[in-house]
Design a protein around this motif. Structure first.
Motif, short mmCIF file in Angstrom:
data_model
loop_
_atom_site.label_atom_id
_atom_site.label_comp_id
_atom_site.label_asym_id
_atom_site.label_seq_id
_atom_site.Cartn_x
_atom_site.Cartn_y
_atom_site.Cartn_z
N GLU A 526 0.82 -1.21 0.00
CA GLU A 526 0.00 0.00 0.00
C GLU A 526 0.85 1.26 0.00
O GLU A 526 0.53 2.24 -0.69
N GLU A 527 1.92 1.27 0.78
CA GLU A 527 2.78 2.45 0.84
C GLU A 527 3.43 2.71 -0.52
O GLU A 527 3.52 3.86 -0.98
N ASP A 528 3.86 1.64 -1.18
CA ASP A 528 4.47 1.78 -2.50
C ASP A 528 3.44 2.24 -3.53
O ASP A 528 3.74 3.06 -4.41
N PHE A 529 2.22 1.72 -3.42
CA PHE A 529 1.16 2.13 -4.33
C PHE A 529 0.88 3.63 -4.18
O PHE A 529 0.77 4.36 -5.18
N GLU A 530 0.75 4.11 -2.96
CA GLU A 530 0.51 5.53 -2.73
C GLU A 530 1.67 6.37 -3.28
O GLU A 530 1.44 7.41 -3.93
N ARG A 531 2.90 5.93 -3.04
CA ARG A 531 4.05 6.68 -3.54
C ARG A 531 4.03 6.75 -5.06
O ARG A 531 4.30 7.81 -5.66
N ARG A 532 3.74 5.63 -5.69
CA ARG A 532 3.71 5.61 -7.15
C ARG A 532 2.58 6.48 -7.71
O ARG A 532 2.74 7.12 -8.75
N LEU A 533 1.42 6.48 -7.02
CA LEU A 533 0.33 7.36 -7.45
C LEU A 533 0.76 8.82 -7.43
O LEU A 533 0.52 9.58 -8.38
N ARG A 534 1.40 9.22 -6.34
CA ARG A 534 1.87 10.61 -6.23
C ARG A 534 2.88 10.93 -7.33
O ARG A 534 2.88 12.03 -7.89
N SER A 535 3.71 9.97 -7.64
CA SER A 535 4.78 10.20 -8.61
C SER A 535 4.27 10.44 -10.02
O SER A 535 4.95 11.09 -10.83
N VAL A 536 3.07 9.90 -10.33
CA VAL A 536 2.54 10.13 -11.68
C VAL A 536 1.49 11.24 -11.73
O VAL A 536 1.34 11.91 -12.76
N ILE A 537 0.77 11.46 -10.62
CA ILE A 537 -0.28 12.49 -10.62
C ILE A 537 0.29 13.88 -10.33
O ILE A 537 -0.07 14.86 -11.01
N GLN A 538 1.18 13.99 -9.39
CA GLN A 538 1.67 15.31 -9.01
C GLN A 538 2.37 16.06 -10.15
O GLN A 538 2.15 17.27 -10.31
N PRO A 539 3.20 15.40 -10.96
CA PRO A 539 3.81 16.14 -12.07
C PRO A 539 2.80 16.74 -13.03
O PRO A 539 3.04 17.81 -13.62
N LEU A 540 1.67 16.08 -13.21
CA LEU A 540 0.65 16.61 -14.11
C LEU A 540 -0.10 17.76 -13.45
O LEU A 540 -0.46 18.75 -14.12
N LEU A 541 -0.38 17.64 -12.16
CA LEU A 541 -1.03 18.73 -11.44
C LEU A 541 -0.16 19.99 -11.43
O LEU A 541 -0.66 21.11 -11.52
N GLU A 542 1.15 19.80 -11.30
CA GLU A 542 2.07 20.93 -11.19
C GLU A 542 2.56 21.43 -12.54
O GLU A 542 3.20 22.49 -12.61
N SER A 543 2.25 20.71 -13.61
CA SER A 543 2.72 21.11 -14.94
C SER A 543 2.10 22.45 -15.36
O SER A 543 0.89 22.66 -15.18
#
Length: 585
Positions: A526-543
């Motif tokens: 679960e911790e890895d899943f959350e980290r991976r979600l942040r890693s792909v969603i945050q760059p798009l939100l911040e783009s």
């Protein structure tokens, strides 16, 4: 099976009081030997040997048959009891969807033929009904399971599901129902909101208008039960257009506009008057909502709006393409919103009207996407064009629908980069859609190899945060990237300033159930899943250039375990964590 009769009204945006569904147990048979026509099964005298629960396709568990093998010709039969309340009126038989070709007989009389696996059709069966005694309804469905030029969506043409393709659907898979109407009645209504002029344009289509020279339409509009507008006007022909101003528009909370955050809906009753007699009455609703592109910005109601979508395949463990219940449909909408998404891209499926109803009511944007073929042919063009036109017509009035996607990832047009015919087909779908709906943006080919398009949509399953941050740091880098080793635009159709969205990404595999499967990248816990979600969603939100995204995907499906939810709709990590990620927290 009584819990899965699907007894709710199948067309919630066009409701009459006198209707009855025909879901439940029907007689059924495979016709692998093609004996049905020769032996005149359509006459209705032959009892079929199997039993099936309509509206579930025979491949699904809920059908009671659950046979995934190839059976491309199937027959249905049932007795047809017409309610006493229908007496003296015309009886209309409706099919929500039958995959792929359908023929229907009542008492041996052919009443309907239809081609297209996702769109509805109907027939006036009044003259085929018996004056006394039982009526018999027989339906023949013909599929072409191995034909890769058939508009099929995610249905696989090989024996077993694999890769991104799933179990097939053959025959009836949406509600069958009847309603009673007068000889003169409202056939359909096309409603076009205009928030800038504070008005709703109503285009009425009248069946049997030539029977009377004294027709009037009465329109009553309410908001949360309070009267907003009323108009009565003369009907002069088969089509009549009227624009009605919403006078106290600004008193309805946020201007009464429809958004996912405030899904304000106006209820409307259409009453067709023949002289002083009520000929027809239909209840509907609409939303005052505008989708536009202003100075390169994708806007809802004249304001820039970041679309945070999730890819939704619309499959269910026991029903396949058919949701098991209305509650299951609503649950999918509620779960999507609970995770912080404001929309869904319905992938390779024209969704059940009940899904669109709940999106309208609860507030969820929908990108409506066609079920594509896989290869190109001239016959495919004929088939696909007809079905796509029927799809847009069926769903035009839904405020939740904010984009049309006729083609995805060059499915049906695999050689579009070099084949001029396939380029022209994609262009034709774009312009044809624009010619019948000027309200919504149209995507010519979602993901890559785009021709003329309103939105510049990119599919990118990169999982490394630093790569996504670099790739979507500038417009130039974004539109020149080749994340799937595909050119984003066909030669001659360069990027022209359209809003940029990443409309497939993520696809993180995480096994949280008994399902085995695959994804585009894998999480260990679960911790890895959350980290991976942040890693792909945050760059798009911040783009600074990306105006929206669509995460792959809502649920696990068959051999895919890349959902945010398991196939039986259990969250893989707490919903509020996903919501915080979508909110940039």
């Amino acid at each position: 099976m009584t819990d899965h009769l699907r007894a709710e009204h199948p067309r919630p945006q066009f409701v009459r009081e006198q209707w009855v569904h025909l879901n439940g147990e029907w007689e059924f048979d495979f016709d692998d030997e093609q004996a049905g026509d020769r032996e005149r099964w359509y006459a209705g005298s032959r009892e079929l040997t199997k039993r099936i629960q309509v509206p579930f396709a025979f491949q699904s568990k809920l059908s009671g048959i659950a046979d995934p093998a190839f059976h491309d010709t199937v027959w249905y039969r049932r007795k047809l009891a017409v309610p006493d309340s229908f007496a003296g009126r015309r009886v209309i038989l409706h099919f929500g969807a039958v995959d792929y070709e359908a023929s229907a007989w009542v008492n041996g009389t052919l009443v309907a033929r239809h081609e297209g696996g996702h769109t509805p059709f109907h027939a006036d069966i009044t003259d085929a009904l018996a004056e006394h005694g039982d009526n018999v309804l027989v339906v023949k469905a013909v599929d072409y399971s191995r034909d890769v030029t058939l508009p099929r969506g995610k249905q696989y043409w090989l024996a077993d599901s694999a890769s991104i393709f799933y179990t097939r659907t053959t025959g009836i898979w949406q509600t069958v129902w009847m309603e009673a109407v007068s000889p003169v009645h409202l056939e359909k209504v096309r409603m076009t909101p205009d928030i800038d002029r504070k008005s709703i344009e109503i285009r009425s289509f009248i069946q049997g208008a030539e029977r009377s020279g004294n027709l009037r339409m009465k329109v009553e509009i309410t908001f949360e039960g309070k009267p907003v507008a009323e108009d009565v006007y003369r009907v002069t022909g088969a089509q009549t257009t009227r624009s009605i101003r919403i006078e106290d528009f600004n008193d309805h909370g946020l201007g009464g506009w429809w958004t996912p955050e405030h899904p304000n809906l106006y209820d409307v009753t259409f009453t067709l008057l023949d002289g002083e007699t009520e000929a027809d009455s239909v209840k509907s609703y609409f939303g005052m909502r505008k989708v536009s592109i202003e100075d390169g910005k994708l806007c809802i109601n004249n304001r820039p709006y970041t679309m945070k979508l999730v890819l939704d395949q619309g499959y269910f463990p026991d029903g396949n393409l058919t949701p098991p219940s209305d509650e299951a449909i609503r649950q999918d909408v509620e779960l999507t919103k609970a995770m912080g998404f404001n929309g869904a891209r319905k992938h390779q499926k024209l969704e059940d009207p009940r899904y669109l109803y709940w999106c309208d009511r609860l507030g969820l944007l929908v990108w409506s996407e066609a079920a594509n073929a896989y290869e190109y042919s001239e016959e495919y063009v004929h088939r696909f064009t007809r079905e796509w036109l029927e799809s847009v017509e069926r769903d035009y009035n839904h405020p939740s629908i904010v984009a049309w996607v006729p083609l995805n990832e060059s499915w049906g047009v695999p050689n579009i980069q070099i084949d001029k015919r396939q380029q022209q087909h994609a262009l034709a779908m774009y312009h044809l859609t624009k010619s019948i709906d000027e309200m919504r943006p149209v995507v010519s080919n979602d993901g890559w190899e785009m021709v003329t398009t309103d939105l510049f949509n990119i599919h990118d399953y990169e999982w490394r945060r630093e790569v996504l941050e670099e790739r979507y740091g500038t417009v130039g880098k974004a539109v020149s990237a080749m994340p799937a080793n595909r050119r984003l635009a066909v030669e001659g159709f360069p990027y022209a300033g359209q809003p940029i969205l990443v409309t497939e990404f993520g696809g993180i595999a995480f096994k949280k159930s008994d399902w085995e499967g695959w994804g585009y990248s894998g999480a260990e816990n679960e911790e890895d899943f959350e980290r991976r979600l942040r890693s792909v969603i945050q760059p798009l939100l911040e783009s600074p250039v990306v105006q929206g995204y669509c995460y792959t995907q809502l649920t696990d499906v068959e051999q895919e375990i890349n959902g945010l939810l398991t196939y039986d709709r259990k969250p893989k990590i707490p919903l509020e964590i996903i919501k915080r990620i979508n909110e940039g927290l």
